[in-house]
Scaffold this active site. Sequence first.
Site, PDB file in Angstrom:
ATOM      1  N   HIS A   1       0.848  -1.185   0.000  1.00 49.52           N
ATOM      2  CA  HIS A   1       0.000   0.000   0.000  1.00 49.52           C
ATOM      3  C   HIS A   1       0.885   1.237   0.000  1.00 49.52           C
ATOM      4  CE1 HIS A   1      -3.045   2.805   1.310  1.00 49.52           C
ATOM      5  NE2 HIS A   1      -2.204   3.200   2.229  1.00 49.52           N
TER       6      HIS A   1
ATOM      7  N   ASP B   1       0.841   5.165  -0.615  1.00 48.86           N
ATOM      8  CA  ASP B   1       0.097   6.402  -0.890  1.00 48.86           C
ATOM      9  C   ASP B   1       0.823   7.192  -1.968  1.00 48.86           C
ATOM     10  OD1 ASP B   1      -1.982   6.182   1.150  1.00 48.86           O
ATOM     11  OD2 ASP B   1      -0.325   6.331   2.560  1.00 48.86           O
TER      12      ASP B   1
ATOM     13  N   ASP C   1      -7.426   1.899   2.110  1.00 49.28           N
ATOM     14  CA  ASP C   1      -7.024   2.858   3.152  1.00 49.28           C
ATOM     15  C   ASP C   1      -7.689   4.226   3.080  1.00 49.28           C
ATOM     16  OD1 ASP C   1      -5.436   3.340   5.441  1.00 49.28           O
ATOM     17  OD2 ASP C   1      -4.040   4.508   4.251  1.00 49.28           O
TER      18      ASP C   1
HETATM   19 ZN    ZN Z   1      -2.644   5.164   2.938  1.00 48.80          ZN
END
Ligand code: ZN
Length: 508
Positions: free
Chosen positions: A260, A262, A335
């Site tokens: 994951h 961002d 998320d």
């Molecule tokens: Zn995140």
Amino acid sequence: MAGSLVLKGRRTALERAEKLLSEHCFPDCNLRGRLFGDTCPLVSLSCFQTPQRIPHDEAVRQEFRPTKVGDSFGPTWWTCWFKVELSIPREWAGKEVHLLWESDGEGMVWRDAQPVQGLTKEGEKTSYILTDGLKETEPHSLTVYVEVACNGLFGAGKGSLIAPPDPDKKFTLNKAELVVFNRDVHELLVDFEILVDMAKLLGEENQRSFQALYVANQMVNLLDVTDSCTFPAVRHLASSIFSQKNGESQHTIHAMGHCHIDSAWLWPYEESIRKCARSWVTVIRLMEKNPEFTFVCSQDGNLPSGESMVRQFLQGQRFFQQQFGKLCSEFWLPDTFGYSAQLPQLMRGCGIRWFLTQKLSWSLVNTFPHSTFFWEGIDGSQVLTHFPPGNSYALKGRVEEMMKTMNNNRDKGRVNHSAALFGFGDGGGGPTQKMLDRMKRMSDTDGLPRVQMSTPDRFFSMLEKEKTQLFTWIGELFLELHNGTYTTQTQVTMPGMGGEIRQWVETI
Ligand SMILES: [Zn+2]
């Protein structure tokens, strides 16, 4: 034998096995201490530092200066390129040889001008495998480059993890050498770990716990850590537990490697690109060695309006159509901080019928009552939705996590399949070989949930077979955390990031 086991007691038997695995107790004479064999220094090590993120071709033309283990480099956000000249000793013929690399920061190994492996101590990746078994015909002497980004998985927070970055951080190279890796010791360590965890976590009321414990104890009896000839018999004992299969009703976990990253969180956007490169190339190496291994990644959904979400779906579906010749069926969004009730309608309109997130497990007040359910939007559109019950997008493939995934399933009796996302997730890195090796032992072992590599398609298709019994949730999926994060009111530039990262901050 049985009498002596009773006398030793559960705790003593457990500790016998645990001490073999310890990095801290008795590594001079335990099994863990045998993971690595002979070592050999590098032929030479030199480096070149730059505040820029530059291509490999440009980096290797620079002037490299001699450096050594123990030296520091930096500061924060710089890049240190290391030129590593090495020569594998001829007498290591047949051995698995690693370049062992422990430094602060996030590294990428370049070989023959290609990125080949990410190296991050925080992500338990400190080995680059030079050869699985050294052959006479292989090149013994070679030069590789290690590109080290001066930041950690979570950026470079001053004091605490997500604080603004400390611009003056220094990064140290702690280890750089060749080493013989004892794969047979590694496999035994994983065997012991799984058995010890079964013994501990299944609990004293469960006979399977004692079966695992007694087998682990017999293994300790048989094992001579100084004599690898004893290893096959010990491994055979371990497999006597792992090969005892579950009944048909056992819960099935669909494990998927995950990462994951961002778009930009505690680091500049340009570093996100390198985080992806380090993670993806590591995943590809793992896929070469583990054909069953699957990997899933996605992008965050922090977009300001329904229209931009539709445009994002359009871009994503075009990519899928071009690359894979089909549309994507699932919206994979681990998320994002809550989910608008408009989303099911947008998803269905874009060819999506499945949705996955784990974020709602972060809610501070209420626990969401379901793991698998239909989510219905404002116009009545429905999407089959799953929250992985392990409550994480960064599992490590451990027994404890797989049991949590099974036990925390909030739709027991209705749904017998769950997803488990494993790998160093937040900030990149991805899965490790050890995680895969752990889960291989849990593929179908009586007493533990079945753990199999899967894909979102395979997983949701299984869920669809169970859908007649599912509940429906109507309306918004509100996250009771990270309140006040979004707005269209105020643009704030985060300090210390050179204006590269901007965040919209709510001002209520
Ligand atoms: Zn995140």
